[in-house]
Design an enzyme around this catalytic site. Structure first.
Site, PDB file in Angstrom:
ATOM      1  N   SER A  16      34.739  49.466  46.817  1.00 14.09           N
ATOM      2  CA  SER A  16      33.325  49.168  46.578  1.00 14.09           C
ATOM      3  C   SER A  16      32.477  50.271  47.188  1.00 14.09           C
ATOM      4  O   SER A  16      32.699  50.658  48.344  1.00 14.09           O
ATOM      5  CB  SER A  16      32.958  47.833  47.225  1.00 14.09           C
ATOM      6  OG  SER A  16      31.567  47.783  47.457  1.00 14.09           O
ATOM      7  N   HIS A  39      34.427  49.795  42.174  1.00 15.59           N
ATOM      8  CA  HIS A  39      33.787  48.481  42.184  1.00 15.59           C
ATOM      9  C   HIS A  39      32.298  48.671  42.484  1.00 15.59           C
ATOM     10  O   HIS A  39      31.932  49.194  43.540  1.00 15.59           O
ATOM     11  CB  HIS A  39      34.475  47.622  43.255  1.00 15.59           C
ATOM     12  CG  HIS A  39      33.972  46.226  43.379  1.00 15.59           C
ATOM     13  ND1 HIS A  39      34.460  45.180  42.633  1.00 15.59           N
ATOM     14  CD2 HIS A  39      33.033  45.692  44.200  1.00 15.59           C
ATOM     15  CE1 HIS A  39      33.854  44.058  42.979  1.00 15.59           C
ATOM     16  NE2 HIS A  39      32.976  44.341  43.924  1.00 15.59           N
ATOM     17  N   ASP A  41      28.666  46.947  42.989  1.00 11.45           N
ATOM     18  CA  ASP A  41      28.037  45.674  43.333  1.00 11.45           C
ATOM     19  C   ASP A  41      26.565  45.677  42.931  1.00 11.45           C
ATOM     20  O   ASP A  41      25.733  46.304  43.583  1.00 11.45           O
ATOM     21  CB  ASP A  41      28.153  45.428  44.844  1.00 11.45           C
ATOM     22  CG  ASP A  41      29.576  45.174  45.272  1.00 11.45           C
ATOM     23  OD1 ASP A  41      30.182  44.206  44.753  1.00 11.45           O
ATOM     24  OD2 ASP A  41      30.098  45.931  46.114  1.00 11.45           O
ATOM     25  N   MET A  43      23.209  43.716  42.763  1.00  5.66           N
ATOM     26  CA  MET A  43      22.560  42.571  43.430  1.00  5.66           C
ATOM     27  C   MET A  43      21.082  42.533  43.076  1.00  5.66           C
ATOM     28  O   MET A  43      20.433  43.584  43.025  1.00  5.66           O
ATOM     29  CB  MET A  43      22.701  42.699  44.950  1.00  5.66           C
ATOM     30  CG  MET A  43      24.136  42.817  45.433  1.00  5.66           C
ATOM     31  SD  MET A  43      24.197  42.794  47.232  1.00  5.66           S
ATOM     32  CE  MET A  43      25.927  43.173  47.501  1.00  5.66           C
ATOM     33  N   HIS A  72      30.539  44.143  39.498  1.00  2.69           N
ATOM     34  CA  HIS A  72      30.440  42.819  40.111  1.00  2.69           C
ATOM     35  C   HIS A  72      28.968  42.433  40.146  1.00  2.69           C
ATOM     36  O   HIS A  72      28.199  42.969  40.941  1.00  2.69           O
ATOM     37  CB  HIS A  72      31.040  42.877  41.530  1.00  2.69           C
ATOM     38  CG  HIS A  72      30.978  41.590  42.273  1.00  2.69           C
ATOM     39  ND1 HIS A  72      31.236  41.501  43.628  1.00  2.69           N
ATOM     40  CD2 HIS A  72      30.703  40.318  41.861  1.00  2.69           C
ATOM     41  CE1 HIS A  72      31.124  40.237  44.009  1.00  2.69           C
ATOM     42  NE2 HIS A  72      30.786  39.500  42.961  1.00  2.69           N
ATOM     43  N   MET A  74      26.165  40.215  41.117  1.00  3.68           N
ATOM     44  CA  MET A  74      25.683  39.136  41.990  1.00  3.68           C
ATOM     45  C   MET A  74      24.215  38.923  41.646  1.00  3.68           C
ATOM     46  O   MET A  74      23.309  39.290  42.395  1.00  3.68           O
ATOM     47  CB  MET A  74      25.889  39.535  43.458  1.00  3.68           C
ATOM     48  CG  MET A  74      27.345  39.404  43.874  1.00  3.68           C
ATOM     49  SD  MET A  74      27.747  40.372  45.333  1.00  3.68           S
ATOM     50  CE  MET A  74      27.999  41.962  44.552  1.00  3.68           C
ATOM     51  N   MET A 143      35.529  35.568  46.352  1.00  2.00           N
ATOM     52  CA  MET A 143      34.757  36.146  47.458  1.00  2.00           C
ATOM     53  C   MET A 143      35.339  35.655  48.775  1.00  2.00           C
ATOM     54  O   MET A 143      35.461  34.439  48.988  1.00  2.00           O
ATOM     55  CB  MET A 143      33.281  35.714  47.381  1.00  2.00           C
ATOM     56  CG  MET A 143      32.435  36.378  46.310  1.00  2.00           C
ATOM     57  SD  MET A 143      32.372  38.186  46.327  1.00  2.00           S
ATOM     58  CE  MET A 143      31.939  38.552  48.030  1.00  2.00           C
ATOM     59  N   ASP A 181      37.521  39.963  47.367  1.00  2.00           N
ATOM     60  CA  ASP A 181      36.388  40.840  47.684  1.00  2.00           C
ATOM     61  C   ASP A 181      35.692  40.365  48.953  1.00  2.00           C
ATOM     62  O   ASP A 181      35.146  39.268  48.984  1.00  2.00           O
ATOM     63  CB  ASP A 181      35.408  40.826  46.489  1.00  2.00           C
ATOM     64  CG  ASP A 181      34.255  41.802  46.674  1.00  2.00           C
ATOM     65  OD1 ASP A 181      34.233  42.548  47.668  1.00  2.00           O
ATOM     66  OD2 ASP A 181      33.368  41.809  45.788  1.00  2.00           O
ATOM     67  N   GLY A 182      35.728  41.218  49.974  1.00  2.00           N
ATOM     68  CA  GLY A 182      35.010  40.933  51.218  1.00  2.00           C
ATOM     69  C   GLY A 182      35.923  40.978  52.425  1.00  2.00           C
ATOM     70  O   GLY A 182      36.874  40.188  52.524  1.00  2.00           O
ATOM     71  N   GLY A 183      35.686  41.930  53.295  1.00  2.00           N
ATOM     72  CA  GLY A 183      36.457  41.996  54.538  1.00  2.00           C
ATOM     73  C   GLY A 183      37.895  42.423  54.362  1.00  2.00           C
ATOM     74  O   GLY A 183      38.723  42.190  55.251  1.00  2.00           O
ATOM     75  N   SER A 204      33.678  48.696  53.293  1.00  2.00           N
ATOM     76  CA  SER A 204      33.519  49.381  54.582  1.00  2.00           C
ATOM     77  C   SER A 204      34.836  49.963  55.085  1.00  2.00           C
ATOM     78  O   SER A 204      34.842  51.023  55.714  1.00  2.00           O
ATOM     79  CB  SER A 204      32.903  48.430  55.612  1.00  2.00           C
ATOM     80  OG  SER A 204      33.652  47.242  55.695  1.00  2.00           O
TER      81      SER A 204
END
Ligand code: DX5
Ligand code: ZN
Length: 242
Positions: A16, A39, A41, A43, A72, A74, A143, A181-183, A204
């Site tokens: 991402s 990816h 994002d 938003m 993605h 959102m 998520m 997706d996430g962390g 990240s």
């Protein structure tokens, strides 16, 4: 022969760019040749409390890379906005089940425009939300943080849902990518794959690494090794669903 190859190709790392330096976006994407997809994002500051970019940026990214684009969304009212991303040449467009008014119609619309159709589930949304339309989607995105921001801690509470979705996908014999997706990081990728994920978003973890492209390869190596310990049927479905 075919089983190990199937396992290797069934794990994907989709970085991402949410935590990238947006003033150097083209350069940052060009620095990820090992990615299976980029990816992106999107938003809208309504579905999530953050605002990123929309169609013009995706169009610019489309013009500068041949890598698969994994959008993605959102956003509220994806029924209205999502098809344009498929028309812009994105290979995959994922909308949130919590936001779509007519998800079956939207998924069909995306496929008709040549994109893979993805359905995303927030952490508190159950696997059953998508159970009735497995044949309509190419990707299910789970998520593992509340959507809106990068660099949040991974929520282990989604692991049983990933396992449940993997069972549903295997039972259906459809070829559906199960994305988390996430962390996702070197610390959490193994438990995602053990639960049944085959497609990993990492933001990240990639962009805070000294060498982002090397981190993509390291994440893939851990994912492939973990997947290799599991039966192929646990890693990917068997049959095309369209
Ligand atoms: C969060 C986004 C994610 C995010 C992941 O709402 O959907 O794609 O960029 O970032 P990390 O990997 O840092 O959690
Ligand atoms: Zn995302």
């Amino acid at each position: 022969m075919s089983e190990p190859i199937d396992r290797l190709t069934s794990v994907r790392i989709t970085p991402s760019i949410l935590n990238a330096d947006f003033t150097r976006l083209g350069e940052q994407i060009a620095g990820l040749p090992s990615a299976d997809a980029i990816h992106l994002d999107v938003m809208d500051n309504h579905f999530v409390p953050n605002l990123t970019f929309g169609l013009p940026v995706v169009q610019s990214v489309r013009a500068m890379t041949t890598l698969m684009l994994d959008i993605h969304l959102m956003i509220e009212d994806p029924d209205r906005w999502a098809p344009a991303y498929a028309e812009a040449g994105a290979e995959s467009v994922t909308f949130h089940m919590e936001a779509a008014h007519a998800p079956v119609r939207l998924a069909r619309d995306l496929r008709a425009k040549g994109a893979r159709a993805g359905a995303a589930l927030n952490p508190a949304t159950s696997a059953e939300a998508v159970a009735g339309m497995l044949g309509e989607v190419d990707t299910i995105l789970v998520m593992s943080v509340e959507p809106g921001f990068g660099a949040q801690p991974f929520l282990d509470l989604v692991l049983p849902k990933i396992a449940r979705l993997r069972s549903m996908i295997s039972a259906s014999e459809l070829e559906i990518w199960l994305q988390v997706d996430g962390g996702v990081s070197l610390e959490t990728v193994e438990r995602c794959v053990e639960a049944g994920a085959d497609t990993l978003v990492a933001g990240s973890a990639v962009f805070r690494a000294d060498d982002p492209d090397a981190m993509v390869s390291r994440l893939r190596a851990v994912a492939v090794k973990t997947a290799g310990r599991m039966a192929p049927a646990q890693v990917s479905g068997r049959k095309r669903n369209r």
